[in-house]
Design an enzyme around this catalytic site. Structure first.
Site, PDB file in Angstrom:
ATOM      1  N   TYR A  69      -1.863  -1.224  10.165  1.00  0.00           N
ATOM      2  CA  TYR A  69      -2.009  -1.540   8.744  1.00  0.00           C
ATOM      3  C   TYR A  69      -0.775  -1.081   7.973  1.00  0.00           C
ATOM      4  O   TYR A  69      -0.171  -1.853   7.221  1.00  0.00           O
ATOM      5  CB  TYR A  69      -3.262  -0.864   8.190  1.00  0.00           C
ATOM      6  CG  TYR A  69      -3.479  -1.098   6.714  1.00  0.00           C
ATOM      7  CD1 TYR A  69      -4.048  -2.282   6.261  1.00  0.00           C
ATOM      8  CD2 TYR A  69      -3.122  -0.135   5.771  1.00  0.00           C
ATOM      9  CE1 TYR A  69      -4.239  -2.500   4.906  1.00  0.00           C
ATOM     10  CE2 TYR A  69      -3.311  -0.343   4.417  1.00  0.00           C
ATOM     11  CZ  TYR A  69      -3.874  -1.527   3.990  1.00  0.00           C
ATOM     12  OH  TYR A  69      -4.066  -1.751   2.656  1.00  0.00           O
ATOM     13  N   SER A  77       0.851  -1.192   0.000  1.00  0.00           N
ATOM     14  CA  SER A  77       0.000   0.000   0.000  1.00  0.00           C
ATOM     15  C   SER A  77       0.885   1.240   0.000  1.00  0.00           C
ATOM     16  O   SER A  77       2.067   1.176   0.388  1.00  0.00           O
ATOM     17  CB  SER A  77      -0.874  -0.001   1.254  1.00  0.00           C
ATOM     18  OG  SER A  77      -1.458   1.261   1.492  1.00  0.00           O
TER      19      SER A  77
END
Length: 271
Positions: free
Chosen positions: A150, A137
């Site tokens: 995350y 990401s």
């Protein structure tokens, strides 16, 4: 199953986009997910549309028993491509995250990625052929408040993939890590996040199929770190070159403004 691609988290979003892309290229698929009805519906559509075989494995890869179940299911399969896509986000600030969620996200986005990759790599090496794609990401470049775990696990995936690439440089195994920005999928809803999905301007939500198209183009060029979309590239640049104190201030201010704007939009929609 021969000429197979294993894609984790293929119920929707990026995983489903990769499934369609590889099916279009004539590969058979092994796809995993937790929502049985949805993923079986996807499998039927892909089989009927692209005329390939699709094997569905209903499994929760955030648990060790789930990973072991998948490893047992694929032990006789000849997997040419692995796409480690399964993942989820967490809404609360770090101090409020339940231990169960901490354990789940760390196992899914680190342990499961490592162990599944190692297992499949061992069957790729004797065949001198294979591709490993790990989904990270833009959060790997720029951690944000309420996104701590995350982003940290996605940074692990980035580092793991780059190290793996260097380790396999003298083999025929291709390795890539994909670091997209916001994806137009049900990712945020699944995490209990209310978001306004912009389709244009800065920080817009990209179509999963477009992200896959750009990432596959990078893979063909041999680009190890694929950063699809201009927004993700800008974030990577800012995080790499700004002094950390300035970077922190920018991220904190951006987060506060985003949260304020989001809360305002949500209130308007609720009225």
């Amino acid at each position: 199953m021969k000429h197979a691609v294993l894609i984790t988290g293929a119920t929707s979003g990026l995983g489903l986009a990769y499934a369609k892309e590889y099916a279009k290229r004539g590969y058979n698929l092994i796809i995993t997910g937790r929502r049985e009805n949805k993923i079986i519906e996807n499998a039927n559509y892909i089989e009927n549309t692209y005329h390939v075989k699709v094997k569905v494995v209903i499994v929760d890869l955030a648990k060790e028993e789930g990973l072991n179940l998948l490893l047992n299911e694929i032990k006789e399969e000849e997997i040419e491509v692995l796409v480690n896509n399964a993942g989820f986000g967490l809404k609360p600030v770090f101090s409020e995250v339940p231990k169960e969620d901490v354990d789940r996200i760390m196992f899914l986005q680190m342990n499961a990625v490592v162990l599944l990759t190692q297992n499949i790599l061992k069957q790729m090496l004797p065949r001198h052929k294979g591709t490993i794609i790990n989904i990270s990401s833009d959060g790997a470049f720029a951690v944000m408040p309420r996104n701590v775990l995350y982003s940290s696990t996605k940074l692990f995936i980035l580092n793991f993939t780059e190290g793996l690439y260097m380790e396999l440089i003298d083999t025929a195994i291709r390795v890539q890590v994909v670091c997209p920005g916001f994806i137009d999928s049900d990712f945020h809803e699944s995490a209990g996040m209310k978001v306004v999905k912009k389709k244009n301007g800065f920080m817009k939500f990209m179509d999963p199929q477009e992200i896959v198209r750009l990432a596959m183009k990078d893979l063909k060029k041999g680009r190890v770190v694929s950063v699809p979309g201009s927004e993700a590239k800008i974030i990577r640049f800012i995080a790499a070159f700004l002094p950390r104190k300035i970077f922190y201030n920018i991220i904190i201010n951006f987060t506060r403004k985003r949260n304020h704007k989001l809360d305002t939009n949500i209130r308007k929609n609720d009225d």
